[in-house]
Design a protein around this motif. Sequence first.
Motif, PDB file in Angstrom:
ATOM      1  N   ALA A 282       1.888   1.980   1.586  1.00 48.13           N
ATOM      2  CA  ALA A 282       1.596   0.249   0.717  1.00 48.13           C
ATOM      3  C   ALA A 282       0.519  -0.469   2.100  1.00 48.13           C
ATOM      4  O   ALA A 282      -0.467  -0.860   1.662  1.00 48.13           O
ATOM      5  CB  ALA A 282       2.778  -0.193   0.462  1.00 48.13           C
TER       6      ALA A 282
ATOM      7  N   SER B 286       6.831   1.635   2.340  1.00 42.53           N
ATOM      8  CA  SER B 286       6.062   0.401   3.472  1.00 42.53           C
ATOM      9  C   SER B 286       4.601   0.598   3.502  1.00 42.53           C
ATOM     10  O   SER B 286       3.411   0.305   3.455  1.00 42.53           O
ATOM     11  CB  SER B 286       7.014  -0.629   3.134  1.00 42.53           C
ATOM     12  OG  SER B 286       8.221  -0.501   3.062  1.00 42.53           O
TER      13      SER B 286
ATOM     14  N   SER C  50      -3.252  -1.139   1.401  1.00 40.44           N
ATOM     15  CA  SER C  50      -4.002  -3.038   1.395  1.00 40.44           C
ATOM     16  C   SER C  50      -4.982  -3.205   1.956  1.00 40.44           C
ATOM     17  O   SER C  50      -5.772  -3.940   1.768  1.00 40.44           O
ATOM     18  CB  SER C  50      -2.468  -3.653   1.512  1.00 40.44           C
ATOM     19  OG  SER C  50      -2.957  -5.206   1.507  1.00 40.44           O
TER      20      SER C  50
END
Length: 111
Positions: free
Chosen positions: A90, A87, A94
């Motif tokens: 990611a 996570s 982003s």
Amino acid sequence: MEDTSNLNRRRETIAKSNSRKTNNHSMEEGNDSEMWNSFSNNYRQVQSVLDRNKLLIQQVNENHQSRSHDSMVQNVGLIQELNGNISKVASLYSDFNTDFTTMVHQRKNGV
């Protein structure tokens, strides 16, 4: 005499124009440097998390092969850390995408 004053005015105009171009170029170079430093820091963070994940996966595999109860219990925590790290990666990607898009738009709009 009139030709000389026109020539001097033209030289001043060119000098001012070149000065603006140099200042804008310096600002762009500064922005480029800032942008690349940001990207570099982001990728270092990502690589650090990925390196940690590699170690976690190796440990999970070793624990799984041992088939002991304690090792299997330990794997639960290791796998939870892996999930959290995925996570985090990611999220970092982003953020990178957002930063890159913002900088491209700023450059395009001359900000």
